[in-house]
Write a protein that holds these residues in place. Structure first.
Motif, PDB file in Angstrom:
ATOM      1  N   THR A 162       0.838  -1.199   0.000  1.00  0.00           N
ATOM      2  CA  THR A 162       0.000   0.000   0.000  1.00  0.00           C
ATOM      3  C   THR A 162       0.869   1.242   0.000  1.00  0.00           C
ATOM      4  O   THR A 162       2.096   1.157   0.154  1.00  0.00           O
ATOM      5  N   LYS A 163       0.218   2.400  -0.136  1.00  0.00           N
ATOM      6  CA  LYS A 163       0.962   3.660  -0.075  1.00  0.00           C
ATOM      7  C   LYS A 163       1.544   3.865   1.322  1.00  0.00           C
ATOM      8  O   LYS A 163       2.630   4.419   1.472  1.00  0.00           O
ATOM      9  N   ASP A 164       0.827   3.405   2.340  1.00  0.00           N
ATOM     10  CA  ASP A 164       1.306   3.563   3.714  1.00  0.00           C
ATOM     11  C   ASP A 164       2.400   2.569   4.067  1.00  0.00           C
ATOM     12  O   ASP A 164       3.272   2.865   4.878  1.00  0.00           O
ATOM     13  N   ARG A 165       2.353   1.373   3.474  1.00  0.00           N
ATOM     14  CA  ARG A 165       3.356   0.328   3.701  1.00  0.00           C
ATOM     15  C   ARG A 165       3.890  -0.103   2.347  1.00  0.00           C
ATOM     16  O   ARG A 165       3.494  -1.146   1.822  1.00  0.00           O
ATOM     17  N   PRO A 166       4.802   0.686   1.751  1.00  0.00           N
ATOM     18  CA  PRO A 166       5.230   0.427   0.373  1.00  0.00           C
ATOM     19  C   PRO A 166       6.146  -0.781   0.214  1.00  0.00           C
ATOM     20  O   PRO A 166       6.304  -1.280  -0.894  1.00  0.00           O
ATOM     21  N   PHE A 167       6.766  -1.273   1.287  1.00  0.00           N
ATOM     22  CA  PHE A 167       7.655  -2.433   1.200  1.00  0.00           C
ATOM     23  C   PHE A 167       6.942  -3.678   1.701  1.00  0.00           C
ATOM     24  O   PHE A 167       6.167  -3.621   2.650  1.00  0.00           O
ATOM     25  N   GLU A 168       7.221  -4.802   1.070  1.00  0.00           N
ATOM     26  CA  GLU A 168       6.711  -6.087   1.552  1.00  0.00           C
ATOM     27  C   GLU A 168       7.746  -7.151   1.206  1.00  0.00           C
ATOM     28  O   GLU A 168       8.399  -7.078   0.170  1.00  0.00           O
ATOM     29  N   ARG A 169       7.895  -8.128   2.088  1.00  0.00           N
ATOM     30  CA  ARG A 169       8.879  -9.190   1.880  1.00  0.00           C
ATOM     31  C   ARG A 169       8.168 -10.525   1.742  1.00  0.00           C
ATOM     32  O   ARG A 169       7.250 -10.829   2.482  1.00  0.00           O
ATOM     33  N   CYS A 170       8.606 -11.320   0.750  1.00  0.00           N
ATOM     34  CA  CYS A 170       8.035 -12.648   0.521  1.00  0.00           C
ATOM     35  C   CYS A 170       8.430 -13.551   1.678  1.00  0.00           C
ATOM     36  O   CYS A 170       9.604 -13.621   2.059  1.00  0.00           O
ATOM     37  N   GLY A 171       7.461 -14.257   2.233  1.00  0.00           N
ATOM     38  CA  GLY A 171       7.730 -15.147   3.358  1.00  0.00           C
ATOM     39  C   GLY A 171       8.429 -16.426   2.944  1.00  0.00           C
ATOM     40  O   GLY A 171       8.964 -17.150   3.776  1.00  0.00           O
ATOM     41  N   CYS A 188      10.839 -16.783   0.002  1.00  0.00           N
ATOM     42  CA  CYS A 188      12.228 -16.621  -0.485  1.00  0.00           C
ATOM     43  C   CYS A 188      12.911 -15.370   0.057  1.00  0.00           C
ATOM     44  O   CYS A 188      14.117 -15.208  -0.092  1.00  0.00           O
ATOM     45  N   GLY A 189      12.145 -14.452   0.674  1.00  0.00           N
ATOM     46  CA  GLY A 189      12.754 -13.254   1.254  1.00  0.00           C
ATOM     47  C   GLY A 189      12.910 -12.098   0.283  1.00  0.00           C
ATOM     48  O   GLY A 189      13.474 -11.068   0.634  1.00  0.00           O
ATOM     49  N   SER A 190      12.419 -12.222  -0.933  1.00  0.00           N
ATOM     50  CA  SER A 190      12.532 -11.136  -1.905  1.00  0.00           C
ATOM     51  C   SER A 190      11.668  -9.953  -1.460  1.00  0.00           C
ATOM     52  O   SER A 190      10.562 -10.123  -0.956  1.00  0.00           O
ATOM     53  N   VAL A 191      12.182  -8.740  -1.661  1.00  0.00           N
ATOM     54  CA  VAL A 191      11.497  -7.527  -1.231  1.00  0.00           C
ATOM     55  C   VAL A 191      10.914  -6.818  -2.454  1.00  0.00           C
ATOM     56  O   VAL A 191      11.598  -6.637  -3.460  1.00  0.00           O
ATOM     57  N   VAL A 192       9.647  -6.423  -2.331  1.00  0.00           N
ATOM     58  CA  VAL A 192       9.008  -5.627  -3.388  1.00  0.00           C
ATOM     59  C   VAL A 192       8.631  -4.281  -2.802  1.00  0.00           C
ATOM     60  O   VAL A 192       8.384  -4.147  -1.593  1.00  0.00           O
ATOM     61  N   LYS A 193       8.611  -3.274  -3.671  1.00  0.00           N
ATOM     62  CA  LYS A 193       8.266  -1.920  -3.242  1.00  0.00           C
ATOM     63  C   LYS A 193       7.258  -1.345  -4.223  1.00  0.00           C
ATOM     64  O   LYS A 193       7.424  -1.472  -5.439  1.00  0.00           O
ATOM     65  N   MET A 194       6.217  -0.715  -3.698  1.00  0.00           N
ATOM     66  CA  MET A 194       5.220  -0.093  -4.552  1.00  0.00           C
ATOM     67  C   MET A 194       5.688   1.300  -4.954  1.00  0.00           C
ATOM     68  O   MET A 194       6.075   2.105  -4.113  1.00  0.00           O
ATOM     69  N   GLN A 195       5.674   1.547  -6.257  1.00  0.00           N
ATOM     70  CA  GLN A 195       5.994   2.863  -6.785  1.00  0.00           C
ATOM     71  C   GLN A 195       4.680   3.464  -7.261  1.00  0.00           C
ATOM     72  O   GLN A 195       4.114   3.029  -8.256  1.00  0.00           O
ATOM     73  N   TYR A 196       4.170   4.463  -6.539  1.00  0.00           N
ATOM     74  CA  TYR A 196       2.878   5.061  -6.851  1.00  0.00           C
ATOM     75  C   TYR A 196       3.021   5.973  -8.064  1.00  0.00           C
ATOM     76  O   TYR A 196       3.833   6.890  -8.070  1.00  0.00           O
ATOM     77  N   ILE A 197       2.226   5.694  -9.096  1.00  0.00           N
ATOM     78  CA  ILE A 197       2.280   6.514 -10.310  1.00  0.00           C
ATOM     79  C   ILE A 197       0.926   7.154 -10.607  1.00  0.00           C
ATOM     80  O   ILE A 197       0.723   7.721 -11.672  1.00  0.00           O
ATOM     81  N   GLY A 198      -0.010   7.065  -9.655  1.00  0.00           N
ATOM     82  CA  GLY A 198      -1.352   7.605  -9.852  1.00  0.00           C
ATOM     83  C   GLY A 198      -1.394   9.104  -9.628  1.00  0.00           C
ATOM     84  O   GLY A 198      -0.382   9.750  -9.343  1.00  0.00           O
ATOM     85  N   PRO A 199      -2.586   9.670  -9.741  1.00  0.00           N
ATOM     86  CA  PRO A 199      -2.731  11.116  -9.556  1.00  0.00           C
ATOM     87  C   PRO A 199      -2.534  11.498  -8.097  1.00  0.00           C
ATOM     88  O   PRO A 199      -2.889  10.756  -7.190  1.00  0.00           O
ATOM     89  N   GLU A 200      -1.941  12.647  -7.899  1.00  0.00           N
ATOM     90  CA  GLU A 200      -1.757  13.159  -6.543  1.00  0.00           C
ATOM     91  C   GLU A 200      -3.076  13.758  -6.088  1.00  0.00           C
ATOM     92  O   GLU A 200      -3.700  14.524  -6.800  1.00  0.00           O
ATOM     93  N   THR A 201      -3.514  13.376  -4.902  1.00  0.00           N
ATOM     94  CA  THR A 201      -4.769  13.896  -4.373  1.00  0.00           C
ATOM     95  C   THR A 201      -4.493  14.637  -3.085  1.00  0.00           C
ATOM     96  O   THR A 201      -3.518  14.363  -2.381  1.00  0.00           O
ATOM     97  N   HIS A 202      -5.361  15.573  -2.764  1.00  0.00           N
ATOM     98  CA  HIS A 202      -5.197  16.322  -1.525  1.00  0.00           C
ATOM     99  C   HIS A 202      -5.718  15.542  -0.330  1.00  0.00           C
ATOM    100  O   HIS A 202      -5.334  15.784   0.789  1.00  0.00           O
ATOM    101  N   ASP A 203      -6.616  14.572  -0.565  1.00  0.00           N
ATOM    102  CA  ASP A 203      -7.209  13.784   0.520  1.00  0.00           C
ATOM    103  C   ASP A 203      -6.689  12.351   0.446  1.00  0.00           C
ATOM    104  O   ASP A 203      -7.307  11.491  -0.147  1.00  0.00           O
ATOM    105  N   ASP A 204      -5.530  12.124   1.043  1.00  0.00           N
ATOM    106  CA  ASP A 204      -4.950  10.784   1.031  1.00  0.00           C
ATOM    107  C   ASP A 204      -5.436   9.937   2.188  1.00  0.00           C
ATOM    108  O   ASP A 204      -5.115   8.772   2.283  1.00  0.00           O
ATOM    109  N   HIS A 205      -6.193  10.524   3.097  1.00  0.00           N
ATOM    110  CA  HIS A 205      -6.677   9.767   4.244  1.00  0.00           C
ATOM    111  C   HIS A 205      -8.043   9.184   3.910  1.00  0.00           C
ATOM    112  O   HIS A 205      -8.841   9.782   3.208  1.00  0.00           O
ATOM    113  N   HIS A 206      -8.310   8.014   4.441  1.00  0.00           N
ATOM    114  CA  HIS A 206      -9.539   7.300   4.116  1.00  0.00           C
ATOM    115  C   HIS A 206     -10.642   7.593   5.122  1.00  0.00           C
ATOM    116  O   HIS A 206     -11.240   6.691   5.685  1.00  0.00           O
TER     117      HIS A 206
END
Length: 189
Positions: free
Chosen positions: A140-149, A151-169
């Motif tokens: 997620t945008k709040d937790r951009p890193f995640e590790r595979c349980g 093999c241990g590989s790490v992925v990171k989310m790169q947000y490419i969507g529109p910037e919004t003023h209301d990022d809180h849900h």
């Protein structure tokens, strides 16, 4: 017993139309094919190039001509139309290529996953590819890193969507996990 056999024997010999009070028929309803009629205030669909799309109203199709079978280009709307317009120009709009599995991701050099939304699912099959079964991870945008349980590989989310003023849900808070109670010096940065 004898009466029952007689009834079935007679029923087999009598034509079906004699048993029915009225004949069976089918009817075809013919309706007049008219031009697409937009709702009040809506613009009719038109042919637009990919670079001319400014909003969802540009992704409405004009429809097929009366009496013809419309093509996908003539009738597709929304994201389906966006994908078709992109393919016509040689652009993979949704970037459907598989992720890089030639290496293990680390926190210093993670596998990047592009996302236009607040959350993305990524499936890891290990390195080299297909070393283990698919392990699905949510980033997620709040937790951009995640590790595979597995093999241990790490992925990171790169947000490419529109910037919004209301990022809180609107008051939604992510539920606490054991990761929230780890000492700050052990956190990844």
């Amino acid at each position: 017993m004898f009466a029952r056999r007689t009834v079935f024997a007679v029923a087999r010999r009598v034509p079906a139309r004699a048993l029915a009070k009225r004949t069976f028929s089918s009817s075809v309803v013919r309706c007049e094919v008219s031009k697409w009629d937009p709702k009040p205030g809506e613009a009719p669909g038109k042919y637009v190039a990919l670079e001319d799309i400014k909003g969802p109203h540009d992704l409405l199709a004009p429809g097929g001509k009366p009496g013809t079978m419309p093509t996908d280009y003539e009738q597709a709307t929304g994201l389906d139309r966006l994908e078709i317009l992109g393919k016509m120009q040689g652009i993979d709009v949704f970037d459907l290529k598989p992720l890089d599995s030639s290496r293990l991701g680390t926190f210093e050099d993670p596998i990047l996953v592009k996302s236009g939304g607040d959350e993305q699912y990524a499936g890891c099959t290990g390195s080299p590819a297909d070393s283990h079964g698919v392990v699905w991870m949510t980033i997620t945008k709040d937790r951009p890193f995640e590790r595979c349980g597995e093999c241990g590989s790490v992925v990171k989310m790169q947000y490419i969507g529109p910037e919004t003023h209301d990022d809180h849900h609107h008051g939604y808070e992510e539920p606490k996990t054991f990761a929230d109670f780890v000492k700050p010096e052990y956190w990844y940065k």
